[in-house]
Design a protein around this motif. Structure first.
Motif, short mmCIF file in Angstrom:
data_model
loop_
_atom_site.label_atom_id
_atom_site.label_comp_id
_atom_site.label_asym_id
_atom_site.label_seq_id
_atom_site.Cartn_x
_atom_site.Cartn_y
_atom_site.Cartn_z
N THR A 7 0.51 -0.78 0.04
CA THR A 7 -0.35 -0.12 0.24
C THR A 7 1.03 0.90 -0.17
OG1 THR A 7 -0.18 -0.23 2.51
CG2 THR A 7 -2.13 -0.92 0.89
N ALA A 8 2.47 1.21 0.69
CA ALA A 8 3.22 2.38 0.95
C ALA A 8 3.07 2.80 -0.62
CB ALA A 8 4.18 1.93 1.66
N ARG A 9 3.55 1.65 -1.19
CA ARG A 9 4.34 1.63 -3.12
C ARG A 9 3.30 2.00 -4.08
NH1 ARG A 9 8.77 -1.09 -4.30
NH2 ARG A 9 9.36 -0.99 -2.25
N PHE A 10 1.36 1.94 -4.04
CA PHE A 10 0.88 2.36 -4.31
C PHE A 10 0.89 4.27 -4.18
CE2 PHE A 10 -2.24 -0.64 -7.24
CZ PHE A 10 -1.26 -1.17 -7.51
N ALA A 11 0.87 4.05 -2.70
CA ALA A 11 0.20 5.51 -1.53
C ALA A 11 1.40 6.21 -3.48
CB ALA A 11 0.83 5.09 -0.62
N ASP A 12 2.40 5.61 -2.71
CA ASP A 12 3.97 6.78 -3.87
C ASP A 12 3.94 7.29 -5.41
OD1 ASP A 12 6.87 7.76 -4.10
OD2 ASP A 12 6.66 5.71 -4.77
N GLN A 13 3.21 6.09 -6.26
CA GLN A 13 2.59 5.63 -7.57
C GLN A 13 1.52 7.09 -7.39
OE1 GLN A 13 3.70 3.98 -10.11
NE2 GLN A 13 6.10 3.39 -8.87
N ALA A 14 1.00 6.85 -6.55
CA ALA A 14 -0.18 7.94 -6.86
C ALA A 14 0.12 9.64 -6.42
CB ALA A 14 -1.85 7.31 -5.54
N ALA A 15 1.11 9.51 -5.49
CA ALA A 15 0.84 10.59 -5.47
C ALA A 15 1.87 11.15 -6.80
CB ALA A 15 2.12 10.79 -4.39
N ARG A 16 2.99 10.28 -7.30
CA ARG A 16 3.76 11.35 -9.08
C ARG A 16 2.99 11.02 -9.74
NH1 ARG A 16 7.73 8.19 -8.94
NH2 ARG A 16 7.69 5.97 -8.06
N LYS A 17 1.82 9.93 -9.49
CA LYS A 17 1.13 9.71 -11.07
C LYS A 17 -0.49 9.59 -11.05
CE LYS A 17 4.98 6.72 -11.67
NZ LYS A 17 5.68 5.48 -11.55
N PRO A 18 -0.83 11.07 -10.44
CA PRO A 18 -2.26 11.40 -10.36
C PRO A 18 -3.58 10.62 -11.71
CG PRO A 18 -1.37 13.47 -10.80
CD PRO A 18 -0.10 12.60 -10.43
N GLY A 19 -2.84 10.70 -12.03
CA GLY A 19 -4.03 9.87 -13.79
C GLY A 19 -3.92 8.17 -13.10
N CYS A 20 -3.06 7.39 -12.69
CA CYS A 20 -2.60 6.27 -12.45
C CYS A 20 -3.25 5.69 -11.84
CB CYS A 20 -0.90 5.89 -13.13
SG CYS A 20 -0.86 5.88 -10.76
N ALA A 21 -4.15 4.02 -12.97
CA ALA A 21 -4.51 3.44 -12.13
C ALA A 21 -4.71 2.61 -10.47
CB ALA A 21 -4.53 1.88 -13.13
N ALA A 22 -3.53 3.19 -10.11
CA ALA A 22 -3.13 2.65 -9.16
C ALA A 22 -3.60 4.37 -8.28
CB ALA A 22 -1.07 2.98 -9.27
N ALA A 23 -3.53 4.97 -8.57
CA ALA A 23 -4.11 6.83 -7.72
C ALA A 23 -6.14 6.30 -7.81
CB ALA A 23 -4.01 7.33 -8.71
N GLY A 24 -6.37 5.80 -8.74
CA GLY A 24 -7.78 5.20 -8.39
C GLY A 24 -8.21 3.98 -7.73
N LEU A 25 -7.47 3.21 -7.69
CA LEU A 25 -7.43 2.44 -6.19
C LEU A 25 -6.73 2.75 -5.16
CD1 LEU A 25 -5.58 -0.58 -7.99
CD2 LEU A 25 -8.15 -0.47 -7.46
N VAL A 26 -5.87 3.83 -5.17
CA VAL A 26 -5.96 4.41 -2.78
C VAL A 26 -6.76 5.28 -2.55
CG1 VAL A 26 -4.04 6.02 -2.56
CG2 VAL A 26 -2.88 4.31 -4.00
#
Length: 199
Positions: free
Chosen positions: A162-181
């Motif tokens: 979840t920490a790795r996904f939160a990092d992805q979401a913060a840096r790439k707000p339009g990505c699928a990981a951000a939607g999940l977070v």
């Protein structure tokens, strides 16, 4: 039936070696569990598939979440698809097979893929969803679930992933990981039945 043994191929052995070299133990175990879930589900549902392709995709599907392969621009699954294409080229796979590997990895973060359209993509989606958020994990027997987690312990998977996904979401707000977070996904990950015995 054995759902844990890797296919006997140079590409499968190389995929495991790459994963062992570049992923943390919690992420390596996630990839190995994903393969086991996928193989077991394929057997349960009688889904014919390419075992080597599925194994390599399972081992490499999250490699772009690691620091050496993290893209600052692309969603991790797209970066992972490119990385897998390069890996497959080095393994001597033809262009069509390289493309298939990349597709399976990219699609694991997308909308549901029907088994009849893409068996390997479907199996990886089912396996990853079960391992991460507990989706459909109840379709596996308690005995098999216990065996998978005993062979490949979770090792703090929930917090790290979840920490790795939160990092992805913060840096790439339009990505699928951000939607999940931004959804109820973090709660579902924390409540995955696979982690309940450890609590």
């Amino acid at each position: 039936m054995d759902f844990f043994t890797a296919p006997d191929s140079r590409a499968a052995a190389a995929a495991l070696e790459v994963c062992q070299e570049y992923t943390e133990p919690w992420l390596l175990h996630h990839s190995l569990r994903a393969h086991a879930w996928a193989k077991a589900y394929a057997a349960q549902e009688d889904i014919a598939h390419d075992g080597e392709l599925l194994y390599v995709a399972a081992l490499l599907h999250d490699l772009a979440l690691t620091a050496p392969f993290d893209s600052h621009e692309l969603p991790f699954e797209e970066a992972g698809g490119h990385l897998a294409w390069v890996f497959a080229a080095g393994a001597g796979w033809g262009r069509a097979r390289r493309k298939r590997l990349a597709e399976v990895i990219v699609l694991h973060m997308g909308d549901d893929v029907p088994a009849e359209d893409d068996p390997e993509g479907h199996l990886l989606q089912v396996a990853v969803s079960a391992d991460v958020s507990g989706s459909r994990v109840g379709e596996f027997t308690p005995e098999f679930r216990a065996e998978v987690v005993e062979r490949y312990p979770r090792l703090g998977f929930v917090e790290a992933f979840t920490a790795r996904f939160a990092d992805q979401a913060a840096r790439k707000p339009g990505c699928a990981a951000a939607g999940l977070v931004a959804s109820d996904w973090p709660r579902r990950v924390r409540e995955n039945p696979l982690d309940l015995p450890a609590r």
